[in-house]
Design an enzyme around this catalytic site. Structure first.
Site, PDB file in Angstrom:
ATOM      1  N   CYS A 124     -38.207   8.428  29.232  1.00  0.00           N
ATOM      2  CA  CYS A 124     -36.957   7.668  29.118  1.00  0.00           C
ATOM      3  C   CYS A 124     -36.950   6.515  30.118  1.00  0.00           C
ATOM      4  CB  CYS A 124     -35.764   8.590  29.361  1.00  0.00           C
ATOM      5  SG  CYS A 124     -34.194   7.715  29.332  1.00  0.00           S
ATOM      6  N   CYS A 129     -28.607  11.476  32.079  1.00  0.00           N
ATOM      7  CA  CYS A 129     -29.117  10.154  31.725  1.00  0.00           C
ATOM      8  C   CYS A 129     -27.948   9.175  31.611  1.00  0.00           C
ATOM      9  CB  CYS A 129     -29.901  10.261  30.420  1.00  0.00           C
ATOM     10  SG  CYS A 129     -30.621   8.712  29.872  1.00  0.00           S
ATOM     11  N   CYS A 180     -33.938   7.388  32.744  1.00  0.00           N
ATOM     12  CA  CYS A 180     -33.899   8.515  33.680  1.00  0.00           C
ATOM     13  C   CYS A 180     -35.265   9.160  33.898  1.00  0.00           C
ATOM     14  CB  CYS A 180     -32.890   9.568  33.209  1.00  0.00           C
ATOM     15  SG  CYS A 180     -33.444  10.482  31.753  1.00  0.00           S
ATOM     16  N   GLU A 222     -23.720  -4.531 -11.385  1.00  0.00           N
ATOM     17  CA  GLU A 222     -24.274  -4.146 -10.106  1.00  0.00           C
ATOM     18  C   GLU A 222     -23.205  -3.441  -9.281  1.00  0.00           C
ATOM     19  OE1 GLU A 222     -27.350  -5.244 -10.311  1.00  0.00           O
ATOM     20  OE2 GLU A 222     -28.175  -5.192  -8.289  1.00  0.00           O
ATOM     21  N   TYR A 246     -22.237  -8.002 -15.573  1.00  0.00           N
ATOM     22  CA  TYR A 246     -22.823  -9.266 -16.027  1.00  0.00           C
ATOM     23  C   TYR A 246     -23.522  -9.209 -17.377  1.00  0.00           C
ATOM     24  CZ  TYR A 246     -26.479  -6.962 -13.259  1.00  0.00           C
ATOM     25  OH  TYR A 246     -27.321  -6.053 -12.715  1.00  0.00           O
ATOM     26  N   ASP A 271       0.842  -1.195   0.000  1.00  0.00           N
ATOM     27  CA  ASP A 271       0.000   0.000   0.000  1.00  0.00           C
ATOM     28  C   ASP A 271       0.879   1.247   0.000  1.00  0.00           C
ATOM     29  OD1 ASP A 271      -2.003  -1.761   0.205  1.00  0.00           O
ATOM     30  OD2 ASP A 271      -2.747  -1.101   2.163  1.00  0.00           O
ATOM     31  N   LYS A 326     -35.265 -16.272  -6.978  1.00  0.00           N
ATOM     32  CA  LYS A 326     -34.865 -15.600  -5.739  1.00  0.00           C
ATOM     33  C   LYS A 326     -34.868 -16.555  -4.559  1.00  0.00           C
ATOM     34  CE  LYS A 326     -36.423 -11.245  -5.608  1.00  0.00           C
ATOM     35  NZ  LYS A 326     -35.926  -9.890  -5.334  1.00  0.00           N
ATOM     36  N   CYS A 348     -34.165  11.006  24.257  1.00  0.00           N
ATOM     37  CA  CYS A 348     -34.180  11.494  25.627  1.00  0.00           C
ATOM     38  C   CYS A 348     -33.309  12.749  25.643  1.00  0.00           C
ATOM     39  CB  CYS A 348     -33.614  10.446  26.591  1.00  0.00           C
ATOM     40  SG  CYS A 348     -33.244  11.168  28.215  1.00  0.00           S
ATOM     41  N   GLU A 361     -25.876 -17.537 -13.014  1.00  0.00           N
ATOM     42  CA  GLU A 361     -25.042 -16.566 -12.310  1.00  0.00           C
ATOM     43  C   GLU A 361     -25.676 -16.248 -10.977  1.00  0.00           C
ATOM     44  OE1 GLU A 361     -24.924 -13.083 -14.758  1.00  0.00           O
ATOM     45  OE2 GLU A 361     -24.425 -14.262 -16.528  1.00  0.00           O
ATOM     46  N   ASP A 420     -26.974  -8.426  -5.002  1.00  0.00           N
ATOM     47  CA  ASP A 420     -27.973  -7.584  -4.364  1.00  0.00           C
ATOM     48  C   ASP A 420     -27.419  -6.179  -4.100  1.00  0.00           C
ATOM     49  OD1 ASP A 420     -30.354  -6.896  -3.299  1.00  0.00           O
ATOM     50  OD2 ASP A 420     -30.085  -7.953  -1.401  1.00  0.00           O
ATOM     51  N   LYS A 426     -27.308 -13.696  -8.386  1.00  0.00           N
ATOM     52  CA  LYS A 426     -28.030 -12.433  -8.481  1.00  0.00           C
ATOM     53  C   LYS A 426     -27.490 -11.529  -7.381  1.00  0.00           C
ATOM     54  CE  LYS A 426     -32.757 -10.593  -8.874  1.00  0.00           C
ATOM     55  NZ  LYS A 426     -32.328  -9.281  -8.535  1.00  0.00           N
TER      56      LYS A 426
HETATM   57  S1  IVH Z   1     -29.062  -9.545 -16.031  1.00  0.00           S
HETATM   58  C1  IVH Z   1     -32.065  -8.079 -19.183  1.00  0.00           C
HETATM   59  N1  IVH Z   1     -27.589 -10.667 -14.176  1.00  0.00           N
HETATM   60  O1  IVH Z   1     -31.366  -7.949 -11.021  1.00  0.00           O
HETATM   61  C2  IVH Z   1     -31.321  -8.693 -18.071  1.00  0.00           C
HETATM   62  N2  IVH Z   1     -29.131  -8.979 -13.513  1.00  0.00           N
HETATM   63  O2  IVH Z   1     -34.251  -8.222 -11.338  1.00  0.00           O
HETATM   64  C3  IVH Z   1     -30.492  -7.730 -17.328  1.00  0.00           C
HETATM   65  N3  IVH Z   1     -29.049  -8.438 -11.121  1.00  0.00           N
HETATM   66  O3  IVH Z   1     -31.877  -5.000 -12.813  1.00  0.00           O
HETATM   67  C4  IVH Z   1     -30.078  -8.155 -15.992  1.00  0.00           C
HETATM   68  N4  IVH Z   1     -27.463  -9.846 -10.595  1.00  0.00           N
HETATM   69  O4  IVH Z   1     -29.898  -5.089 -11.187  1.00  0.00           O
HETATM   70  C5  IVH Z   1     -28.551  -9.759 -14.441  1.00  0.00           C
HETATM   71  N5  IVH Z   1     -26.179 -11.714 -12.657  1.00  0.00           N
HETATM   72  C6  IVH Z   1     -27.134 -10.817 -12.920  1.00  0.00           C
HETATM   73  C7  IVH Z   1     -27.685  -9.982 -11.911  1.00  0.00           C
HETATM   74  C8  IVH Z   1     -28.709  -9.088 -12.255  1.00  0.00           C
HETATM   75  C9  IVH Z   1     -28.275  -8.910 -10.135  1.00  0.00           C
HETATM   76  C10 IVH Z   1     -30.087  -7.398 -10.921  1.00  0.00           C
HETATM   77  C11 IVH Z   1     -30.071  -6.283 -11.922  1.00  0.00           C
HETATM   78  C12 IVH Z   1     -31.410  -6.280 -12.589  1.00  0.00           C
HETATM   79  C13 IVH Z   1     -32.230  -7.005 -11.580  1.00  0.00           C
HETATM   80  C14 IVH Z   1     -33.398  -7.657 -12.272  1.00  0.00           C
END
Ligand code: IVH
Length: 716
Positions: free
Chosen positions: A401, A425, A404, A168, A220, A30, A307, A419, A108, A112, A110
């Site tokens: 509170c 307190c 106190c 993302e 992605y 670093d 999901k 409070c 893949e 968050d 998903k």
């Molecule tokens: S593909 C047309 N791949 O999920 C397809 N989306 O519910 C475009 N997301 O708006 C999305 N991981 O923000 C894709 N591996 C992944 C993802 C992903 C998270 C999110 C993304 C999208 C939302 C859709």
């Protein structure tokens, strides 16, 4: 020469940035990285003619106010159909197989976080836009440039001249925990989950704040007019070679059974990941097959999100208790019959605030649903009304509170009750002392939470100032202490008198004044006296101090009890002044400056430079000012006054030339604000002249073929 060096440093910093943030395999320390970064910053400052909006130095951000222009997406950002049901997922696969025969899928994670679309032109990042409503989003380019894993310039070869890549913006748990701990220490509202934190951070006004929050970015999906690939898998492998962070937790699956395996594996394994995920995305791999399948009005027919269910359990709410924090904020806490959830035994859950409780209508004795979703702290999501005891009554929120007995108050714009009895307190007093002795503040070792409680309960300490009157013989008779630890504590208290001013300022525990704000305040005002006597207008002049923080500071110093604590701390010998800066040169010795307008760096940085070169900063234009450094949008009144007084006006560039040893040219005197500083000028020219700009802002989505990684548009 200089130019070559700048380019070499940029190349090196980009390379090591990539190794560190994308490949997770750093090759240099670093310290070496920081040293190169500092050299580049200095060179760029001295040579604004070589400015580049994609230089690695932009990663640290700036606090120039970003205004988020709304930008139309060249290719609409579609959403995905989603399902929690394995049956629906199987039906999705079966439908595709019926329509096109056997085909490969890419599975893949998903992620968050919050969706982002990055535009690259000729291999450099030109724009980053949020999803918005899918048709248009916010231009958050300045903020995204600070995200270390986003390549500012592409590596390798073969990338299309113009394309977009979607992914993302994520906040890893480590960044999230650090951010919330910091917010808690500052008495600020916590982010409920990393997704909210990531989205909130992207919309920050100051990219310097974004830079420090530790965001990450996983990509992605590519979008472009003529992408040189025939399938998704290949496109992501190539994108990885260009320097993008592409997850390696993905797999080609040939049938439903393989997809089920992938899902089953990640439903548990995801708990070990350092960032949040909420499902699996299943996409058809082959672009030709995707074209065949097409789109519905909102989403592609070739992809679906499965999901994960947040684990949920039903348990009894035994009682509700209330915690009072250092700032007086009251948090209702649910005490639960212990229950196993996502691998841990849960006994308590947050109920957030009175409104939240009323919304759920939770009552002691209820059977409640407890969930650990994206949130770290378990929360109550609902009440099982069928099991509510017959004699149940609505819960009435406390008015006083619990510690106190003082009547609670609500502040405008805040969901919590407070409070107001700060000085009487117990948890507030103890909380303030614990904050003061923290490692990042006065760092008083040997004094933990329990000892502080002990000192308080034995009437030895009522305020942080009392710590400095303590004697070892008062401490040693206390339970669990003894002579040796008593002496250690006294020695540690003594040592804290050397702790530098910014940490002392942080330790005072002024609301919203966190570690960073304290640093900026100390840098700007230099002494506690100057902070204490600053007006609201003067306070907001400091970097990253907004009106809310300014008001909290004013309120703190308006309290006589606080002034008394400060007087005693001063007598005890704490550091109430910033250490003298070492001079970088004596070029500006004996000269006075006023800095006004907007620059390529923050005003405080400009002022720090003036002082570093021996100059003096003055607040107002008067006869004793030698130079005005005029940035963009300097006030016309100031300019007029300066002209009347015959004060020399420097542009940013001229100022930089001056500290590099040259004296300003004669023409500099009259240029003033009409000629905006070179650096900003060049930077903007580069940014706005790109084809992406034209493409992104004009409504050409109708004429251009829409495509998400393919050139087929959504079905009409
Ligand atoms: S593909 C047309 N791949 O999920 C397809 N989306 O519910 C475009 N997301 O708006 C999305 N991981 O923000 C894709 N591996 C992944 C993802 C992903 C998270 C999110 C993304 C999208 C939302 C859709």
């Amino acid at each position: 020469m200089v130019r070559e060096r700048i380019e070499e440093l940029r190349r090196q910093l980009e390379l090591h940035n990539f190794k560190y943030y994308v490949e997770n395999a750093p090759e240099i320390s670093d310290f070496e990285f920081d040293t190169m970064m500092r050299e580049l910053q200095d060179l760029e400052r001295a040579h604004p003619e070589y400015a580049d909006p994609n230089s690695p130095t932009v990663r640290v951000g700036s606090d120039l106010t970003a205004e988020f222009a709304t930008v139309r997406h060249r290719y609409p950002m579609l959403s995905l159909g989603n399902t929690y049901s394995p049956d629906e997922l199987h039906e999705f696969i079966a439908r595709i197989e019926r329509e096109v025969g056997a085909t490969d899928f890419v599975c893949e994670l998903k992620f968050d976080g919050t969706a982002i679309s990055l535009t690259y032109d000729h291999g450099t990042l030109t724009r980053a836009v949020t999803r918005g409503d899918g048709v248009a989003g916010d231009d958050v380019t300045a903020n995204v440039r600070t995200v270390r894993s986003v390549p500012l310039r592409l590596r390798g070869t073969g990338w299309p001249q113009h394309f977009e890549i979607r992914g993302e913006i994520l906040m890893p748990y480590a960044s999230f925990d650090r951010l919330n701990a910091e917010r808690e220490a500052n008495g600020e509202q916590l982010f409920a989950n990393p997704r909210n934190a990531a989205a909130g951070t992207l919309k920050q006004q100051s990219s310097a704040v974004v830079a420090r929050r530790g965001l990450d970015c996983t990509l992605y999906q590519l979008a472009g007019d003529d992408l040189p690939f025939t399938n998704h898998w290949e496109s992501l492998q190539r994108a990885r070679e260009w320097g993008f962070k592409i997850s390696d937790r993905m797999r080609i699956c040939r049938n439903a059974a393989e997809i089920d395996d992938f899902i089953r594996y990640w439903d548990t394994a995801r708990h070990e990941l350092p960032f949040p995920t909420d499902g699996v995305v299943i996409k058809v791999n082959d672009f030709a097959v995707r074209r065949q399948l097409g789109f519905t009005a909102k989403a592609p027919k070739w992809a679906v999100a499965y999901k994960f269910k947040a684990e949920q359990v039903l348990t009894r709410l035994e009682s509700i208790s209330f915690q009072v924090g250092r700032t007086g904020a009251v948090t209702p806490v649910a005490n639960l019959a212990p229950v196993l959830l996502a691998g841990t035994t849960v006994r308590r859950a947050t109920l957030h605030n009175a409104e939240q409780m009323a919304l759920l209508d939770v009552r002691p004795g209820d059977m409640v649903y407890v969930e650990k979703g994206g949130e770290i702290i378990p929360k109550i999501t609902g009440v099982e009304l069928s099991q509510r005891p017959a004699d149940s009554r609505p819960f009435e929120y406390i008015t006083h509170c619990p510690e106190c007995g003082t009547e609670l108050v609500r502040y405008e714009g805040e969901a919590k009750h407070y409070c107001p009895n700060q000085s009487g307190c117990r948890p507030q007093i103890i909380g303030r002392i614990i904050h003061f002795i923290r490692r990042k503040a006065l760092d008083i070792e040997g004094l933990g939470e329990e000892t502080v409680e002990l000192l308080y309960d034995n009437s030895l300490v009522r305020t942080v100032a009392d710590l400095y009157d303590l004697r070892a013989e008062q401490l040693s008779p206390l339970p669990r202490l003894g002579e040796k630890s008593a002496e250690n504590i006294i020695r540690s208290i003594e040592r804290s008198k050397e702790v530098p001013f910014p940490r002392v300022l942080f330790g005072l525990g002024i609301r919203f004044v966190g570690e960073t704000t304290a640093k900026y305040l100390a840098e700007h005002f230099r002494t506690l006296d100057a902070v204490m006597h600053a007006s609201r207008e003067e306070l907001v002049e400091a970097d990253e101090v907004g009106e809310r923080i300014a008001d909290a500071i004013l309120e703190y110093f308006a309290d006589a009890a606080n002034l008394d604590i400060i007087r005693r701390l001063r007598e005890a010998g704490l550091q109430f002044e910033a250490a003298a800066r070492e001079l970088a040169s004596e070029t500006l010795v004996g000269k006075s400056f006023v800095v006004s307008g907007r620059f390529s760096r923050s005003r405080d940085e400009m002022k720090a430079l003036i002082e570093a070169h021996g100059g003096k900063n003055l607040a107002a234009v008067s006869g004793s000012v030698d130079y005005i450094v005029a940035g963009e949008k300097m006030g016309p009144a100031k300019l007029k006054k300066a002209e009347k007084l015959g004060i020399r006006i420097l542009s940013e560039e001229e100022f930089f030339r001056m500290i590099e040893g040259g004296t300003p040219t004669e023409t500099a005197e009259t240029i003033g604000a009409e000629a905006p500083a070179e650096t900003t000028d060049t930077a903007e020219a580069v940014e706005t002249a790109t084809p992406a700009d034209v493409a992104g802002t004009t409504a050409d989505t109708e004429s251009a073929p829409h495509s998400e990684a393919t050139s087929s548009g959504p079905a009409p």
